[in-house]
Scaffold this active site. Sequence first.
Site, short mmCIF file in Angstrom:
data_model
loop_
_atom_site.label_atom_id
_atom_site.label_comp_id
_atom_site.label_asym_id
_atom_site.label_seq_id
_atom_site.Cartn_x
_atom_site.Cartn_y
_atom_site.Cartn_z
N LYS A 14 51.32 41.13 39.16
CA LYS A 14 52.37 39.86 38.77
C LYS A 14 52.29 39.44 37.31
CE LYS A 14 50.68 36.91 41.82
NZ LYS A 14 49.46 37.34 42.29
N ARG A 89 53.15 29.97 46.88
CA ARG A 89 51.99 30.61 47.69
C ARG A 89 51.88 30.24 49.00
NH1 ARG A 89 49.07 32.10 42.52
NH2 ARG A 89 47.38 33.51 43.01
N ARG A 128 39.07 43.64 36.23
CA ARG A 128 39.64 42.66 35.34
C ARG A 128 38.55 41.48 34.93
NH1 ARG A 128 44.75 39.62 37.57
NH2 ARG A 128 43.05 38.55 38.95
N ARG A 134 37.58 35.10 34.09
CA ARG A 134 38.11 34.13 35.07
C ARG A 134 36.96 33.88 36.26
NH1 ARG A 134 44.06 35.75 36.98
NH2 ARG A 134 43.10 34.93 38.86
N ARG A 145 39.87 35.20 48.65
CA ARG A 145 41.33 35.27 48.07
C ARG A 145 42.14 36.12 48.77
NH1 ARG A 145 40.52 36.55 41.78
NH2 ARG A 145 42.72 36.22 41.59
#
Length: 191
Positions: A14, A89, A128, A134, A145
């Site tokens: 995204k 969301r 990532r 993060r 998640r």
Amino acid sequence: MLNIIIFGAPGSGKGTQSEKLTKKYGLKHVSTGDMLRVEIEAGTEFGRIADSYISKGNLIPDEVMIDKLSELMEKRNGVKGFILDGFPRTIAQGEALDTMMYKHNEKVSIVISLEVEEEELINRILKRGENSGRSDDNRETVELRLKIYHEQTEPLKNFYIEQGKLVKVQGEGDIDEIFESITTIIDRLLI
Ligand code: AMP
């Protein structure tokens, strides 16, 4: 105004696609995740509270996110439209967004859903996590998640299918080819 929602699971691309779209169409990129990470880095009270949800893989409560989004959307001077990345969301957020848009005589133009297989999502997020810094890109958090995505976020697909706004795009493969598929869809709206 052109108001585009870039929809998809965590790791579906995204952010990457939203940035490219923002440049091409001159729209305002609203990433709720980026906005939250700015607050966390700045060490604000809100950032500390947000991180307690994010680092565990949970969603920030709807009321809080809806307020934040409506603040961001008030800043619309000269804006040609929004690329929404990471919002809505939940169904409650989707309904609140419709209300906010309506208030400004606007609507969601289209919802682009990036379709990526679960295994690929996990691989991308873990990769990532090696350098994103993060707090939520790790194996412990990723499963929750994805579970939350399926339970709370994915039902929005039907919400937008019912509104005739959802278009699915293959989100695996070359970044530029995915981008091209998206721009072909958006360009059709602009004719
Ligand atoms: P993202 O960068 O979009 O993957 O967002 C990172 C994290 O921020 C998510 O896993 C949530 O914990 C939180 N977050 C971002 N956007 C929202 C939202 N619209 N509603 C609730 N939580 C959010």
